[in-house]
Design a protein around this motif. Structure first.
Motif, PDB file in Angstrom:
ATOM      1  N   TRP A   4      -6.525   1.833  -5.425  1.00 23.66           N
ATOM      2  CA  TRP A   4      -6.757   0.820  -4.399  1.00 23.66           C
ATOM      3  C   TRP A   4      -5.593  -0.146  -4.256  1.00 23.66           C
ATOM      4  O   TRP A   4      -5.487  -0.842  -3.249  1.00 23.66           O
ATOM      5  N   THR A   5      -4.726  -0.223  -5.248  1.00 17.82           N
ATOM      6  CA  THR A   5      -3.548  -1.087  -5.132  1.00 17.82           C
ATOM      7  C   THR A   5      -2.310  -0.311  -4.699  1.00 17.82           C
ATOM      8  O   THR A   5      -1.260  -0.911  -4.493  1.00 17.82           O
ATOM      9  N   SER A   6      -2.433   0.988  -4.543  1.00 14.38           N
ATOM     10  CA  SER A   6      -1.302   1.809  -4.102  1.00 14.38           C
ATOM     11  C   SER A   6      -1.209   1.781  -2.578  1.00 14.38           C
ATOM     12  O   SER A   6      -2.147   1.361  -1.895  1.00 14.38           O
ATOM     13  N   PRO A   7      -0.087   2.232  -2.016  1.00 15.60           N
ATOM     14  CA  PRO A   7       0.039   2.274  -0.552  1.00 15.60           C
ATOM     15  C   PRO A   7      -1.040   3.137   0.111  1.00 15.60           C
ATOM     16  O   PRO A   7      -1.571   2.765   1.155  1.00 15.60           O
ATOM     17  N   GLY A   8      -1.376   4.261  -0.501  1.00 20.48           N
ATOM     18  CA  GLY A   8      -2.433   5.103   0.058  1.00 20.48           C
ATOM     19  C   GLY A   8      -3.784   4.419   0.030  1.00 20.48           C
ATOM     20  O   GLY A   8      -4.601   4.559   0.945  1.00 20.48           O
ATOM     21  N   GLY A   9      -4.022   3.662  -1.033  1.00 19.12           N
ATOM     22  CA  GLY A   9      -5.269   2.907  -1.137  1.00 19.12           C
ATOM     23  C   GLY A   9      -5.364   1.830  -0.078  1.00 19.12           C
ATOM     24  O   GLY A   9      -6.440   1.563   0.461  1.00 19.12           O
ATOM     25  N   GLN A  10      -4.238   1.195   0.228  1.00 20.67           N
ATOM     26  CA  GLN A  10      -4.234   0.171   1.272  1.00 20.67           C
ATOM     27  C   GLN A  10      -4.544   0.782   2.640  1.00 20.67           C
ATOM     28  O   GLN A  10      -5.264   0.188   3.445  1.00 20.67           O
ATOM     29  N   LEU A  11      -4.004   1.960   2.897  1.00 18.15           N
ATOM     30  CA  LEU A  11      -4.338   2.648   4.149  1.00 18.15           C
ATOM     31  C   LEU A  11      -5.814   3.009   4.192  1.00 18.15           C
ATOM     32  O   LEU A  11      -6.466   2.912   5.242  1.00 18.15           O
ATOM     33  N   ALA A  12      -6.354   3.424   3.047  1.00 14.48           N
ATOM     34  CA  ALA A  12      -7.784   3.750   2.984  1.00 14.48           C
ATOM     35  C   ALA A  12      -8.634   2.502   3.230  1.00 14.48           C
ATOM     36  O   ALA A  12      -9.634   2.563   3.957  1.00 14.48           O
ATOM     37  N   ILE A  13      -8.235   1.367   2.653  1.00 15.22           N
ATOM     38  CA  ILE A  13      -8.972   0.123   2.873  1.00 15.22           C
ATOM     39  C   ILE A  13      -8.940  -0.266   4.346  1.00 15.22           C
ATOM     40  O   ILE A  13      -9.959  -0.681   4.919  1.00 15.22           O
ATOM     41  N   LEU A  14      -7.793  -0.117   4.993  1.00  9.82           N
ATOM     42  CA  LEU A  14      -7.693  -0.433   6.424  1.00  9.82           C
ATOM     43  C   LEU A  14      -8.569   0.496   7.262  1.00  9.82           C
ATOM     44  O   LEU A  14      -9.241   0.053   8.194  1.00  9.82           O
ATOM     45  N   PRO A  44      -6.862 -10.110   9.361  1.00  6.76           N
ATOM     46  CA  PRO A  44      -6.981 -10.475   7.941  1.00  6.76           C
ATOM     47  C   PRO A  44      -6.849  -9.266   7.011  1.00  6.76           C
ATOM     48  O   PRO A  44      -6.301  -9.395   5.907  1.00  6.76           O
ATOM     49  N   LEU A  45      -7.304  -8.108   7.448  1.00  7.02           N
ATOM     50  CA  LEU A  45      -7.154  -6.909   6.617  1.00  7.02           C
ATOM     51  C   LEU A  45      -5.688  -6.498   6.499  1.00  7.02           C
ATOM     52  O   LEU A  45      -5.252  -6.069   5.428  1.00  7.02           O
ATOM     53  N   PHE A  46      -4.932  -6.606   7.589  1.00  4.78           N
ATOM     54  CA  PHE A  46      -3.500  -6.310   7.525  1.00  4.78           C
ATOM     55  C   PHE A  46      -2.789  -7.293   6.596  1.00  4.78           C
ATOM     56  O   PHE A  46      -1.924  -6.901   5.812  1.00  4.78           O
ATOM     57  N   LEU A  47      -3.151  -8.566   6.685  1.00  5.18           N
ATOM     58  CA  LEU A  47      -2.551  -9.579   5.822  1.00  5.18           C
ATOM     59  C   LEU A  47      -2.873  -9.304   4.354  1.00  5.18           C
ATOM     60  O   LEU A  47      -1.981  -9.318   3.498  1.00  5.18           O
ATOM     61  N   LEU A  48      -4.132  -9.025   4.051  1.00  2.00           N
ATOM     62  CA  LEU A  48      -4.507  -8.728   2.668  1.00  2.00           C
ATOM     63  C   LEU A  48      -3.864  -7.438   2.174  1.00  2.00           C
ATOM     64  O   LEU A  48      -3.474  -7.339   1.006  1.00  2.00           O
ATOM     65  N   GLY A  49      -3.756  -6.460   3.056  1.00  2.54           N
ATOM     66  CA  GLY A  49      -3.086  -5.218   2.678  1.00  2.54           C
ATOM     67  C   GLY A  49      -1.626  -5.446   2.335  1.00  2.54           C
ATOM     68  O   GLY A  49      -1.111  -4.900   1.354  1.00  2.54           O
ATOM     69  N   ALA A  50      -0.962  -6.272   3.117  1.00  2.41           N
ATOM     70  CA  ALA A  50       0.441  -6.583   2.826  1.00  2.41           C
ATOM     71  C   ALA A  50       0.562  -7.372   1.530  1.00  2.41           C
ATOM     72  O   ALA A  50       1.480  -7.146   0.740  1.00  2.41           O
ATOM     73  N   LEU A  51      -0.374  -8.281   1.289  1.00  7.18           N
ATOM     74  CA  LEU A  51      -0.350  -9.050   0.044  1.00  7.18           C
ATOM     75  C   LEU A  51      -0.607  -8.164  -1.172  1.00  7.18           C
ATOM     76  O   LEU A  51      -0.032  -8.376  -2.237  1.00  7.18           O
ATOM     77  N   ASN A  52      -1.451  -7.165  -1.032  1.00  9.76           N
ATOM     78  CA  ASN A  52      -1.735  -6.254  -2.138  1.00  9.76           C
ATOM     79  C   ASN A  52      -0.551  -5.351  -2.453  1.00  9.76           C
ATOM     80  O   ASN A  52      -0.497  -4.766  -3.529  1.00  9.76           O
ATOM     81  N   LEU A  53       0.376  -5.214  -1.525  1.00  6.89           N
ATOM     82  CA  LEU A  53       1.559  -4.380  -1.763  1.00  6.89           C
ATOM     83  C   LEU A  53       2.696  -5.149  -2.433  1.00  6.89           C
ATOM     84  O   LEU A  53       3.738  -4.576  -2.736  1.00  6.89           O
ATOM     85  N   ILE A  54       2.510  -6.436  -2.696  1.00 11.12           N
ATOM     86  CA  ILE A  54       3.564  -7.237  -3.326  1.00 11.12           C
ATOM     87  C   ILE A  54       3.969  -6.677  -4.687  1.00 11.12           C
ATOM     88  O   ILE A  54       5.164  -6.512  -4.953  1.00 11.12           O
ATOM     89  N   PHE A 108       2.574  -5.357   8.110  1.00  9.95           N
ATOM     90  CA  PHE A 108       2.027  -4.390   7.155  1.00  9.95           C
ATOM     91  C   PHE A 108       2.839  -3.101   7.172  1.00  9.95           C
ATOM     92  O   PHE A 108       3.111  -2.519   6.123  1.00  9.95           O
ATOM     93  N   ILE A 109       3.241  -2.667   8.357  1.00 12.07           N
ATOM     94  CA  ILE A 109       4.039  -1.443   8.448  1.00 12.07           C
ATOM     95  C   ILE A 109       5.370  -1.616   7.715  1.00 12.07           C
ATOM     96  O   ILE A 109       5.801  -0.715   6.983  1.00 12.07           O
ATOM     97  N   VAL A 110       6.011  -2.774   7.875  1.00 13.26           N
ATOM     98  CA  VAL A 110       7.268  -3.038   7.179  1.00 13.26           C
ATOM     99  C   VAL A 110       7.061  -3.036   5.667  1.00 13.26           C
ATOM    100  O   VAL A 110       7.823  -2.418   4.913  1.00 13.26           O
ATOM    101  N   CYS A 111       6.023  -3.720   5.210  1.00 10.57           N
ATOM    102  CA  CYS A 111       5.736  -3.755   3.763  1.00 10.57           C
ATOM    103  C   CYS A 111       5.426  -2.357   3.236  1.00 10.57           C
ATOM    104  O   CYS A 111       5.873  -1.979   2.161  1.00 10.57           O
ATOM    105  N   PHE A 112       4.673  -1.595   3.997  1.00  8.95           N
ATOM    106  CA  PHE A 112       4.306  -0.240   3.591  1.00  8.95           C
ATOM    107  C   PHE A 112       5.561   0.630   3.482  1.00  8.95           C
ATOM    108  O   PHE A 112       5.735   1.364   2.509  1.00  8.95           O
ATOM    109  N   LEU A 113       6.445   0.502   4.467  1.00  4.87           N
ATOM    110  CA  LEU A 113       7.682   1.299   4.430  1.00  4.87           C
ATOM    111  C   LEU A 113       8.587   0.880   3.284  1.00  4.87           C
ATOM    112  O   LEU A 113       9.280   1.720   2.695  1.00  4.87           O
TER     113      LEU A 113
END
Length: 117
Positions: A4-14, A44-54, A108-113
């Protein structure tokens, strides 16, 4: 739990969040506010997803994304004040939030990339 903290997990959460919001919107058909779209609730989900990728490596760009988000608020307020000679809460918030949706989608796309590269 690591998924859930990985990039794939963030996409799944979104994806789960999007489907959940669409499901609630479908269930509440007539009670759902007319001016509220599914994307309005995704910011808010995009923001939290980007924060989880820190921790995974996107921490370098996050302060700049937050500064840009604040700049969007200032720019929207100044433009509405200049154009309309007043700042109405409803028009400001609607314009600001729609721009926020787009901004955090791109953020979020920038953080994911950054994380997957």
């Amino acid at each position: 739990m690591k998924f859930w903290t990985s990039p794939g997990g963030q996409l799944a959460i979104l994806a789960i969040g999007f489907l959940l919001i669409r499901g609630v919107k479908t269930l509440l058909r007539k009670r759902w506010p007319k001016g509220l779209s599914t994307w309005d609730l995704m910011a808010p989900l995009f923001l939290l997803g980007a924060l989880n990728l820190i921790p995974a490596g996107s921490g370098v760009i996050m302060p700049w994304l937050v500064i840009g988000w604040m700049a969007i608020g200032i720019i929207v307020a100044v433009l509405q004040a200049v154009r309309n000679h007043e700042i109405l809460y409803s028009s400001f918030f609607k314009t600001f939030w729609r721009l926020t949706d787009l901004y955090w989608l791109l953020g979020f796309i920038v953080c994911f990339l950054l994380v997957i590269s």
